[in-house]
Design an enzyme around this catalytic site. Structure first.
Site, PDB file in Angstrom:
ATOM      1  N   CYS A   1      10.510   3.516  -0.515  1.00  0.00           N
ATOM      2  CA  CYS A   1      10.933   4.256   0.670  1.00  0.00           C
ATOM      3  C   CYS A   1      10.177   5.581   0.666  1.00  0.00           C
ATOM      4  O   CYS A   1      10.234   6.322  -0.318  1.00  0.00           O
ATOM      5  CB  CYS A   1      12.440   4.487   0.662  1.00  0.00           C
TER       6      CYS A   1
ATOM      7  N   ARG B   1      12.023  -2.414  -3.422  1.00  0.00           N
ATOM      8  CA  ARG B   1      11.809  -1.587  -2.233  1.00  0.00           C
ATOM      9  C   ARG B   1      11.156  -0.267  -2.602  1.00  0.00           C
ATOM     10  O   ARG B   1      11.433   0.315  -3.650  1.00  0.00           O
ATOM     11  CB  ARG B   1      13.142  -1.302  -1.548  1.00  0.00           C
TER      12      ARG B   1
END
Length: 124
Positions: free
Chosen positions: A104, A102
């Site tokens: 962000c 991920r």
């Protein structure tokens, strides 16, 4: 061959794009805001928007014959990086066990004044 994926249980696109593209066995999703599919409105608060966006992502994955376990990478966009901790708790509920890779980032602005958006790559 590329296949366009349209998810009947996800909100309509807010621009000239599709929900996702399936290329072989890899799915590339467009960003999902926390829009409620029935109304096209955003719920109040980042937690509610994150949960709805993740539900919308799940609907897109399901329309392609996939589920959250098939996700290998996500990108999360936040209107305010101070919400990082709050959305992590919600995100973890949708990816129990081993989470996907991920990134962000904080965005200057998200469509429709959203507070949270997520896109994903999934492989079947």
């Amino acid at each position: 061959m590329n296949k366009t994926i349209t998810a009947p249980n996800a909100p309509a696109a807010v621009g000239p794009y599709c929900h996702a593209k399936l290329a072989g066995n890899t799915l590339y999703t467009s960003g999902q805001l926390g829009l409620v599919p029935a109304t096209g409105e955003l719920p109040q608060g980042v937690e509610a928007q994150a949960a709805q966006a993740l539900d919308n992502l799940k609907s897109v994955l399901n329309a392609a014959g996939m589920d959250m376990a098939d996700v290998v990478k996500t990108t999360v966009f936040l209107a305010d990086m101070n919400d990082f901790g709050a959305i992590n708790a919600i995100y973890a509920k949708y990816f129990p066990g081993e989470a996907p890779a991920r990134s962000c980032v904080q965005a200057a602005a998200l469509p429709k004044g959203g507070l949270f958006e997520i896109e994903a790559v999934a492989v079947k």
